[in-house]
Design a protein around this motif. Sequence first.
Motif, PDB file in Angstrom:
ATOM      1  N   GLY A 205       0.822  -1.204   0.000  1.00  0.00           N
ATOM      2  CA  GLY A 205       0.000   0.000   0.000  1.00  0.00           C
ATOM      3  C   GLY A 205       0.853   1.249   0.000  1.00  0.00           C
ATOM      4  N   ARG A 206       0.335   2.318   0.571  1.00  0.00           N
ATOM      5  CA  ARG A 206       1.015   3.604   0.567  1.00  0.00           C
ATOM      6  C   ARG A 206       1.753   3.819   1.894  1.00  0.00           C
ATOM      7  N   GLU A 207       2.939   4.428   1.799  1.00  0.00           N
ATOM      8  CA  GLU A 207       3.757   4.663   2.983  1.00  0.00           C
ATOM      9  C   GLU A 207       3.722   6.140   3.365  1.00  0.00           C
ATOM     10  N   PHE A 208       3.636   6.382   4.666  1.00  0.00           N
ATOM     11  CA  PHE A 208       3.535   7.749   5.183  1.00  0.00           C
ATOM     12  C   PHE A 208       4.495   7.947   6.351  1.00  0.00           C
ATOM     13  N   THR A 209       4.870   9.200   6.559  1.00  0.00           N
ATOM     14  CA  THR A 209       5.610   9.549   7.766  1.00  0.00           C
ATOM     15  C   THR A 209       4.921  10.732   8.421  1.00  0.00           C
ATOM     16  N   ILE A 210       4.892  10.716   9.747  1.00  0.00           N
ATOM     17  CA  ILE A 210       4.177  11.739  10.505  1.00  0.00           C
ATOM     18  C   ILE A 210       5.142  12.353  11.503  1.00  0.00           C
ATOM     19  N   VAL A 211       5.460  13.608  11.300  1.00  0.00           N
ATOM     20  CA  VAL A 211       6.367  14.343  12.185  1.00  0.00           C
ATOM     21  C   VAL A 211       5.581  14.896  13.360  1.00  0.00           C
ATOM     22  N   TYR A 218       2.308  17.095  12.623  1.00  0.00           N
ATOM     23  CA  TYR A 218       2.440  18.010  11.496  1.00  0.00           C
ATOM     24  C   TYR A 218       1.818  17.384  10.241  1.00  0.00           C
ATOM     25  N   PRO A 219       1.688  18.154   9.147  1.00  0.00           N
ATOM     26  CA  PRO A 219       1.104  17.608   7.917  1.00  0.00           C
ATOM     27  C   PRO A 219       1.780  16.305   7.493  1.00  0.00           C
ATOM     28  N   VAL A 220       0.974  15.310   7.155  1.00  0.00           N
ATOM     29  CA  VAL A 220       1.477  13.978   6.810  1.00  0.00           C
ATOM     30  C   VAL A 220       2.197  14.023   5.462  1.00  0.00           C
ATOM     31  N   ILE A 221       3.303  13.290   5.374  1.00  0.00           N
ATOM     32  CA  ILE A 221       4.063  13.170   4.131  1.00  0.00           C
ATOM     33  C   ILE A 221       3.877  11.765   3.564  1.00  0.00           C
ATOM     34  N   ARG A 222       3.573  11.682   2.278  1.00  0.00           N
ATOM     35  CA  ARG A 222       3.537  10.382   1.595  1.00  0.00           C
ATOM     36  C   ARG A 222       4.849  10.167   0.870  1.00  0.00           C
ATOM     37  N   VAL A 270       5.048   5.457  23.827  1.00  0.00           N
ATOM     38  CA  VAL A 270       6.472   5.194  24.040  1.00  0.00           C
ATOM     39  C   VAL A 270       7.066   6.189  25.045  1.00  0.00           C
ATOM     40  N   ASP A 271       6.294   7.203  25.416  1.00  0.00           N
ATOM     41  CA  ASP A 271       6.739   8.282  26.304  1.00  0.00           C
ATOM     42  C   ASP A 271       7.749   9.190  25.610  1.00  0.00           C
ATOM     43  N   ALA A 272       7.630   9.299  24.288  1.00  0.00           N
ATOM     44  CA  ALA A 272       8.509  10.189  23.532  1.00  0.00           C
ATOM     45  C   ALA A 272       8.163  11.644  23.840  1.00  0.00           C
ATOM     46  N   LYS A 273       9.179  12.503  23.747  1.00  0.00           N
ATOM     47  CA  LYS A 273       9.013  13.913  24.079  1.00  0.00           C
ATOM     48  C   LYS A 273       9.653  14.802  23.020  1.00  0.00           C
ATOM     49  N   GLY A 274       9.156  16.030  22.938  1.00  0.00           N
ATOM     50  CA  GLY A 274       9.821  17.067  22.154  1.00  0.00           C
ATOM     51  C   GLY A 274       9.584  16.990  20.671  1.00  0.00           C
ATOM     52  N   TRP A 275      10.218  16.015  20.035  1.00  0.00           N
ATOM     53  CA  TRP A 275      10.082  15.882  18.583  1.00  0.00           C
ATOM     54  C   TRP A 275      10.440  14.456  18.172  1.00  0.00           C
ATOM     55  N   GLY A 276       9.944  14.054  17.025  1.00  0.00           N
ATOM     56  CA  GLY A 276      10.225  12.721  16.514  1.00  0.00           C
ATOM     57  C   GLY A 276       9.383  12.454  15.287  1.00  0.00           C
ATOM     58  N   ARG A 277       9.362  11.182  14.886  1.00  0.00           N
ATOM     59  CA  ARG A 277       8.680  10.819  13.650  1.00  0.00           C
ATOM     60  C   ARG A 277       8.116   9.418  13.773  1.00  0.00           C
ATOM     61  N   ILE A 278       6.903   9.247  13.264  1.00  0.00           N
ATOM     62  CA  ILE A 278       6.268   7.931  13.197  1.00  0.00           C
ATOM     63  C   ILE A 278       6.132   7.536  11.727  1.00  0.00           C
ATOM     64  N   ASP A 279       6.508   6.302  11.401  1.00  0.00           N
ATOM     65  CA  ASP A 279       6.346   5.777  10.050  1.00  0.00           C
ATOM     66  C   ASP A 279       5.178   4.799  10.031  1.00  0.00           C
ATOM     67  N   ALA A 280       4.369   4.855   8.976  1.00  0.00           N
ATOM     68  CA  ALA A 280       3.158   4.029   8.914  1.00  0.00           C
ATOM     69  C   ALA A 280       2.843   3.667   7.465  1.00  0.00           C
ATOM     70  N   SER A 301      18.434  19.819   5.217  1.00  0.00           N
ATOM     71  CA  SER A 301      17.414  20.606   4.520  1.00  0.00           C
ATOM     72  C   SER A 301      16.521  19.744   3.646  1.00  0.00           C
ATOM     73  N   HIS A 302      16.920  18.484   3.376  1.00  0.00           N
ATOM     74  CA  HIS A 302      16.113  17.600   2.529  1.00  0.00           C
ATOM     75  C   HIS A 302      15.489  16.455   3.313  1.00  0.00           C
ATOM     76  N   SER A 303      15.622  16.455   4.637  1.00  0.00           N
ATOM     77  CA  SER A 303      15.056  15.384   5.455  1.00  0.00           C
ATOM     78  C   SER A 303      13.566  15.591   5.658  1.00  0.00           C
ATOM     79  N   LEU A 304      12.922  14.581   6.220  1.00  0.00           N
ATOM     80  CA  LEU A 304      11.469  14.581   6.318  1.00  0.00           C
ATOM     81  C   LEU A 304      10.929  15.552   7.368  1.00  0.00           C
ATOM     82  N   VAL A 305      11.614  15.693   8.495  1.00  0.00           N
ATOM     83  CA  VAL A 305      11.142  16.641   9.517  1.00  0.00           C
ATOM     84  C   VAL A 305      11.115  18.064   8.960  1.00  0.00           C
TER      85      VAL A 305
END
Length: 329
Positions: A205-211, A218-222, A270-280, A301-305
């Motif tokens: 299917g389709r892959e997404f990352t969520i910052v 933040y807005p979801v990236i495909r 996961v008790d994550a704090k501050g900033w991070g990324r979830i892949d789905a 400058s070209h990374s997903l976050v």
Amino acid sequence: MSQSSSTQSLDSTDNAAQTAPASHITDAKAFGRVAVVCGGNSNERDVSLNSGAAVLKALQNRGVDAVHFDPKEQDITELSSYDRVFNVLHGRGGEDGLLQGVLQWLDIPQTGSGVLASALGMDKVRTKQLWQGCGLSTAPFSLLTAQTDWQQVVNTLGLPLIVKPVHEGSSIGMTKVNHLDELPLAYETAAACGDVVMAERWITGREFTIVIIDDEAYPVIRLEPADITNFYDFEAKYKRNDTSYYIPCGLSESEEQHLQALSLAAFRAVDAKGWGRIDAMQDHNGNFWLLEINTVPGMTSHSLVPMAAKARGMDFDSLCWHILAQTVA
């Protein structure tokens, strides 16, 4: 973790929120002396050095007294002379709770998650077990050893499937397996990167990352790798120039909100704090499946976050300032 890309649809006009969040810190002197920690000894060293160089330049552009700090070249105890740390030490040593524990012991404020979330997030199996316990959808998996019955793995997970080192990032050591006889070599490839290996059901299917920053999705990236790649692997992330990234992501408004809510729940579990990324992933039936969490994402400058932050109205320098400001009460 600095992804190169070709086609990018970064038109954020359809996103509801485009105004960059204001920082409570307006004077660079409030940060004191800042160590941008990067490099290290992990398999992600080169990627981490790239992230560190970009973050360092961004902070210095804003007048922050920031310096490069590489634990491979410097004694970690030297961090005691700094006021705070911006952590972009990807992989083992920097993303697994070790650096977080040292900084906590030294009482030095640091960006990102603490010991618990970092250790959990670096362990794909324990993260998935936690999500399962919380009722969050994540793909079925099996732990592998050299003595594993490969046929039983296929009977349980089906084909294709994906084999991964449990304690690596950046898709290092991962192999897509289409046939039973490919499993032993895939296991050996992953085992060469670490002592714990897993197989996971392949989600088509389709892959997404969520910052996530400041407990906001933040807005979801495909992500759309070129057809000739098997999946969004190390090659697609760092070496190819034909991977595409889309914001808006192509989901309906309700689907995107659902995925953002799912990702926030996974982040908090996961008790994550501050900033991070979830892949789905989203399968062909429209169901979402959590893949993993990244508690120290790539920062060039070209990374997903930065892509997601740009869609939120924040340039790279402002993003780095905003993350660092999380360390100031």
